[in-house]
Design a protein around this motif. Structure first.
Motif, PDB file in Angstrom:
ATOM      1  N   ASP A 232       0.903  -1.356  -0.022  1.00 40.16           N
ATOM      2  CA  ASP A 232      -0.046  -0.142  -0.013  1.00 40.16           C
ATOM      3  C   ASP A 232       0.752   1.191  -0.041  1.00 40.16           C
ATOM      4  OD1 ASP A 232      -1.714   2.152   0.573  1.00 40.16           O
ATOM      5  OD2 ASP A 232      -3.026   1.063   1.902  1.00 40.16           O
ATOM      6  N   LEU A 233       0.799   2.014  -0.996  1.00 36.69           N
ATOM      7  CA  LEU A 233       1.523   3.232  -1.043  1.00 36.69           C
ATOM      8  C   LEU A 233       1.276   4.322  -0.150  1.00 36.69           C
ATOM      9  CD1 LEU A 233       1.759   3.735  -5.053  1.00 36.69           C
ATOM     10  CD2 LEU A 233       3.777   3.696  -3.692  1.00 36.69           C
ATOM     11  N   MET A 234       0.094   4.255   0.311  1.00 35.30           N
ATOM     12  CA  MET A 234      -0.372   5.344   1.304  1.00 35.30           C
ATOM     13  C   MET A 234       0.264   4.928   2.757  1.00 35.30           C
ATOM     14  SD  MET A 234      -2.099   7.660  -0.079  1.00 35.30           S
ATOM     15  CE  MET A 234      -2.663   8.445   0.963  1.00 35.30           C
ATOM     16  N   ARG A 235       0.501   3.760   2.590  1.00 31.77           N
ATOM     17  CA  ARG A 235       1.009   3.188   4.069  1.00 31.77           C
ATOM     18  C   ARG A 235       2.424   3.528   4.141  1.00 31.77           C
ATOM     19  NH1 ARG A 235      -1.857   3.033   8.758  1.00 31.77           N
ATOM     20  NH2 ARG A 235      -1.169   0.914   9.366  1.00 31.77           N
ATOM     21  N   LEU A 236       3.088   3.109   2.848  1.00 32.52           N
ATOM     22  CA  LEU A 236       4.391   3.313   2.827  1.00 32.52           C
ATOM     23  C   LEU A 236       4.832   4.668   2.992  1.00 32.52           C
ATOM     24  CD1 LEU A 236       5.182   1.097  -0.245  1.00 32.52           C
ATOM     25  CD2 LEU A 236       6.310   0.848   1.984  1.00 32.52           C
ATOM     26  N   ASN A 237       4.027   5.639   2.279  1.00 33.52           N
ATOM     27  CA  ASN A 237       4.217   7.216   2.735  1.00 33.52           C
ATOM     28  C   ASN A 237       4.009   7.726   4.053  1.00 33.52           C
ATOM     29  OD1 ASN A 237       4.634   9.990   1.479  1.00 33.52           O
ATOM     30  ND2 ASN A 237       2.640  10.307   2.448  1.00 33.52           N
ATOM     31  N   GLU A 238       2.963   6.830   4.635  1.00 35.07           N
ATOM     32  CA  GLU A 238       2.824   7.489   6.252  1.00 35.07           C
ATOM     33  C   GLU A 238       4.187   7.103   7.048  1.00 35.07           C
ATOM     34  OE1 GLU A 238      -0.096   6.072   9.832  1.00 35.07           O
ATOM     35  OE2 GLU A 238      -0.362   5.645   7.754  1.00 35.07           O
ATOM     36  N   ALA A 239       4.960   5.816   6.651  1.00 32.57           N
ATOM     37  CA  ALA A 239       6.435   5.534   7.153  1.00 32.57           C
ATOM     38  C   ALA A 239       7.411   6.427   6.846  1.00 32.57           C
ATOM     39  CB  ALA A 239       6.454   4.053   6.888  1.00 32.57           C
ATOM     40  N   ALA A 240       7.388   6.878   5.475  1.00 29.96           N
ATOM     41  CA  ALA A 240       8.359   7.695   5.099  1.00 29.96           C
ATOM     42  C   ALA A 240       8.224   9.053   5.786  1.00 29.96           C
ATOM     43  CB  ALA A 240       8.136   7.621   3.553  1.00 29.96           C
ATOM     44  N   VAL A 241       7.117   9.578   5.837  1.00 30.73           N
ATOM     45  CA  VAL A 241       6.836  10.903   6.564  1.00 30.73           C
ATOM     46  C   VAL A 241       7.809  10.956   7.945  1.00 30.73           C
ATOM     47  CG1 VAL A 241       5.467  12.465   7.537  1.00 30.73           C
ATOM     48  CG2 VAL A 241       5.018  11.625   5.276  1.00 30.73           C
ATOM     49  N   HIS A 242       7.495   9.819   8.570  1.00 32.51           N
ATOM     50  CA  HIS A 242       8.336   9.708   9.928  1.00 32.51           C
ATOM     51  C   HIS A 242       9.704   9.978   9.634  1.00 32.51           C
ATOM     52  CE1 HIS A 242       9.526   8.387  13.953  1.00 32.51           C
ATOM     53  NE2 HIS A 242      10.019   7.437  13.283  1.00 32.51           N
ATOM     54  N   PHE A 243      10.143   8.989   8.907  1.00 34.96           N
ATOM     55  CA  PHE A 243      11.747   8.839   8.659  1.00 34.96           C
ATOM     56  C   PHE A 243      12.185  10.162   7.846  1.00 34.96           C
ATOM     57  CE2 PHE A 243      10.805   4.230   9.429  1.00 34.96           C
ATOM     58  CZ  PHE A 243      11.819   4.046  10.311  1.00 34.96           C
ATOM     59  N   LYS A 244      11.401  11.012   7.399  1.00 38.38           N
ATOM     60  CA  LYS A 244      11.787  12.325   6.634  1.00 38.38           C
ATOM     61  C   LYS A 244      12.260  13.173   7.877  1.00 38.38           C
ATOM     62  CE  LYS A 244       9.148  12.654   2.482  1.00 38.38           C
ATOM     63  NZ  LYS A 244       8.011  13.399   1.860  1.00 38.38           N
ATOM     64  N   GLY A 245      11.494  13.234   8.934  1.00 38.09           N
ATOM     65  CA  GLY A 245      11.910  13.791  10.339  1.00 38.09           C
ATOM     66  C   GLY A 245      13.484  13.213  10.791  1.00 38.09           C
ATOM     67  N   VAL A 246      13.556  11.983  10.580  1.00 39.41           N
ATOM     68  CA  VAL A 246      14.764  11.332  11.314  1.00 39.41           C
ATOM     69  C   VAL A 246      15.812  11.714  10.547  1.00 39.41           C
ATOM     70  CG1 VAL A 246      15.852   9.290  11.802  1.00 39.41           C
ATOM     71  CG2 VAL A 246      13.314   9.406  12.566  1.00 39.41           C
ATOM     72  N   ALA A 247      15.940  11.722   9.188  1.00 43.63           N
ATOM     73  CA  ALA A 247      16.791  11.854   8.145  1.00 43.63           C
ATOM     74  C   ALA A 247      17.284  13.300   8.264  1.00 43.63           C
ATOM     75  CB  ALA A 247      16.327  11.817   6.702  1.00 43.63           C
ATOM     76  N   ALA A 248      16.334  14.286   8.458  1.00 43.00           N
ATOM     77  CA  ALA A 248      16.543  15.603   8.479  1.00 43.00           C
ATOM     78  C   ALA A 248      17.626  15.625   9.793  1.00 43.00           C
ATOM     79  CB  ALA A 248      15.288  16.453   8.601  1.00 43.00           C
ATOM     80  N   ARG A 249      17.066  15.219  10.945  1.00 41.40           N
ATOM     81  CA  ARG A 249      17.987  15.533  12.159  1.00 41.40           C
ATOM     82  C   ARG A 249      19.431  14.925  12.027  1.00 41.40           C
ATOM     83  NH1 ARG A 249      15.133  12.470  16.113  1.00 41.40           N
ATOM     84  NH2 ARG A 249      16.748  10.960  16.283  1.00 41.40           N
ATOM     85  N   MET A 250      19.361  13.712  11.294  1.00 35.61           N
ATOM     86  CA  MET A 250      20.651  12.943  11.132  1.00 35.61           C
ATOM     87  C   MET A 250      21.688  14.002  10.202  1.00 35.61           C
ATOM     88  SD  MET A 250      19.924   8.979  10.811  1.00 35.61           S
ATOM     89  CE  MET A 250      21.291   8.774  11.135  1.00 35.61           C
ATOM     90  N   GLU A 251      21.163  14.533   9.292  1.00 32.71           N
ATOM     91  CA  GLU A 251      21.786  15.573   8.415  1.00 32.71           C
ATOM     92  C   GLU A 251      22.296  16.513   9.022  1.00 32.71           C
ATOM     93  OE1 GLU A 251      21.418  17.149   4.032  1.00 32.71           O
ATOM     94  OE2 GLU A 251      19.968  16.405   4.793  1.00 32.71           O
ATOM     95  N   LYS A 252      21.656  17.096  10.028  1.00 34.18           N
ATOM     96  CA  LYS A 252      21.928  18.460  10.642  1.00 34.18           C
ATOM     97  C   LYS A 252      22.977  18.003  11.726  1.00 34.18           C
ATOM     98  CE  LYS A 252      19.874  21.950  13.827  1.00 34.18           C
ATOM     99  NZ  LYS A 252      18.695  22.357  14.286  1.00 34.18           N
ATOM    100  N   GLU A 253      22.789  16.840  12.269  1.00 34.06           N
ATOM    101  CA  GLU A 253      23.989  16.456  13.096  1.00 34.06           C
ATOM    102  C   GLU A 253      25.393  15.848  12.375  1.00 34.06           C
ATOM    103  OE1 GLU A 253      22.073  12.964  14.914  1.00 34.06           O
ATOM    104  OE2 GLU A 253      21.066  14.181  16.270  1.00 34.06           O
ATOM    105  N   GLY A 254      25.224  15.651  11.008  1.00 32.71           N
ATOM    106  CA  GLY A 254      26.416  15.302  10.313  1.00 32.71           C
ATOM    107  C   GLY A 254      26.561  13.795  10.403  1.00 32.71           C
ATOM    108  N   THR A 255      25.632  13.170  10.743  1.00 29.08           N
ATOM    109  CA  THR A 255      25.786  11.419  10.783  1.00 29.08           C
ATOM    110  C   THR A 255      25.491  10.919   9.433  1.00 29.08           C
ATOM    111  OG1 THR A 255      23.501  11.263  11.842  1.00 29.08           O
ATOM    112  CG2 THR A 255      25.563  11.045  13.147  1.00 29.08           C
ATOM    113  N   ILE A 256      25.170  11.790   8.367  1.00 29.83           N
ATOM    114  CA  ILE A 256      24.694  11.305   7.112  1.00 29.83           C
ATOM    115  C   ILE A 256      25.622  12.234   6.176  1.00 29.83           C
ATOM    116  CG2 ILE A 256      23.282  11.081   5.145  1.00 29.83           C
ATOM    117  CD1 ILE A 256      20.909  10.752   6.956  1.00 29.83           C
ATOM    118  N   SER A 257      26.761  11.628   5.381  1.00 28.30           N
ATOM    119  CA  SER A 257      27.588  12.270   4.647  1.00 28.30           C
ATOM    120  C   SER A 257      27.063  12.222   3.143  1.00 28.30           C
ATOM    121  CB  SER A 257      28.847  11.651   4.463  1.00 28.30           C
ATOM    122  OG  SER A 257      29.685  12.130   3.698  1.00 28.30           O
ATOM    123  N   SER A 258      26.952  13.337   2.631  1.00 27.16           N
ATOM    124  CA  SER A 258      26.119  13.528   1.207  1.00 27.16           C
ATOM    125  C   SER A 258      27.272  12.821   0.067  1.00 27.16           C
ATOM    126  CB  SER A 258      26.241  15.140   1.022  1.00 27.16           C
ATOM    127  OG  SER A 258      27.295  15.812   0.975  1.00 27.16           O
TER     128      SER A 258
END
Length: 432
Positions: A232-258
């Protein structure tokens, strides 16, 4: 992860890979978190979904071969704590190094996913992998995984390989690739058309580059076709919305390298997977020689050829990569790491191709090369581990953690048992 597990559990994944590999060490080293407790919490939060882990065969989650009694104990505790599917691979595709863990997982009721480390070289033909899959099925595998850790399996080749495997083996074929070279989604589409049973994806906030192709994109591509996933793409998107916030925080912390999350077609030339690239960057940064990365990348395939064309996956990726760094900074083969010597001596198993004898002599002199299964030379070690760590370790899980990560686990356990959660959090924040 926990706040969104209810959504993930409702999606209908074949499995969720959430443990093993590098996550075990990272939990203790960087998060002051017990990996066993993490697994138990995920098991409770994902009651309807298979949990999967990655296991390095006789290396378990560490970087050396462990005795068979250790392998048996670790597989037992992993399954007891919640793992359903164990993806087992050997860096050299030496099936002797997979045998003990495959038997143990079956013994304790887990599913064995036997993985072939995919690579290209003069010795790694399509026939090589098909023959290897036949052997692994005969050894008791429940599924076969094509583990394409550097996104080297090109779309047309994926179609051909999956077709051949479906003709020769009767168990499901699971394909794992990344999007390092930018071909990952095309690889999955062609593999799906060839009849592959399972593919590995990542939700979009953590997808692409050295990660997997995006789940939502692949699900949408296959929707309405004969290979419709039914997710279900809608359920997948619901999960993705949560992880967008996690990813944004990790990028700010520098734990994800571009640097390691973008597409780099040069991987097709150098065969350097994402985790290996991160290690190379780190080593060069420590040596204040980051500008020499291109030289190191060019040296990697030369070292790999001299070492008998091992696939570049943990631990051989780190061994070959570190040797390439040394060769670049100090001169070719002026110095060898102990791990390079061990690899050339046969301590990790049989190398796929012919080793450069001159380089081997430079590394190990006249030492005898090991030809048997390396673990046959190891004495049982569980009792020694209990004697060494028994006073500190509260559980069998603690003992196994100490055995695999003696530089990290004992300190973690002392902090865990000596400080309360608030103090650990304050200390973690202070170090961040």
């Amino acid at each position: 992860m926990l706040p969104v597990c209810e959504v993930l559990d409702s999606i209908g994944y074949w499995s969720v890979e959430c443990w093993g590999g590098a996550t075990f060490d990272s939990c203790m080293r960087f998060l002051h978190e017990d990996p066993w407790e993490r697994l138990r919490k995920l098991r409770k939060a994902l009651p309807n979904t298979r949990l999967q882990m990655l296991l390095r065969g006789q290396n378990l989650l560490g970087y050396r071969h462990y005795a068979d009694d250790m392998v048996d104990a670790f597989c037992r505790k992993s399954i007891e704590n919640g793992i359903d599917v164990v993806r087992i691979f050997d860096a050299l595709n030496d099936v002797r190094n997979m045998e003990a863990s495959m038997k143990a997982v079956k013994k304790y009721g887990g599913m064995v996913e036997a993985a072939m480390s995919y690579t290209t070289s003069p010795v790694h033909s399509e026939e090589y992998f098909v023959d290897k899959a036949v052997v692994l099925e005969q050894m008791g595998a429940d599924t076969i995984c094509i583990k394409d850790m550097a996104n080297l399996l090109l779309p047309v080749n994926a179609y051909s390989l999956v077709k051949r495997l479906k003709e020769r083996v009767s168990i499901p074929i699971h394909l794992h690739t990344h999007n390092t070279t930018g071909t990952g989604s095309m690889v999955y589409l062609m593999a799906a058309m060839a009849g592959v049973d399972i593919i590995d994806c990542a939700l979009s906030p953590f997808a692409n580059g050295t990660s997997q192709p995006a789940t939502e994109s692949v699900v949408a591509t296959l929707k309405g076709t004969e290979r419709d996933t039914g997710l279900d793409l809608m359920r997948l998107n619901e999960a993705a919305v949560h992880f967008k916030g996690v990813a944004a925080r990790m990028e700010k912390e520098g734990t994800i390298s571009s640097k390691v999350l973008r597409v780099d077609p040069n991987t097709l030339l150098y065969q350097v997977p994402g985790g290996m690239l991160s290690n190379l960057l780190s080593q060069l940064k420590q040596a204040k020689a980051e500008e020499r990365l291109d030289e190191v990348l060019a040296e990697v395939p030369r070292v790999r050829a001299d070492f008998g064309f091992p696939p570049l996956v943990t631990p051989t990726s780190q061994i070959v990569g570190t040797q390439a760094v040394l060769n670049t900074l100090m001169g070719r083969y002026k110095s060898f790491t102990k791990e390079s010597k061990a690899l050339l001596r046969g301590e990790y198993g049989e190398l796929p191709g012919k080793v450069n004898d001159t380089v081997r002599r430079m590394a190990i002199g006249d030492d005898t090369v090991i030809r048997c299964r390396p673990a046959d030379l190891l004495e049982p070690e569980l009792d020694k581990i209990k004697a060494q760590y028994g006073d500190m370790a509260k559980t069998e899980e603690d003992l196994l953690s100490c055995a695999m990560f003696p530089q990290v686990a004992p300190d973690f356990i002392k902090k865990r048992d000596g400080l309360d959660v608030h103090e650990i959090f304050v200390e973690w924040v202070g170090n961040s």
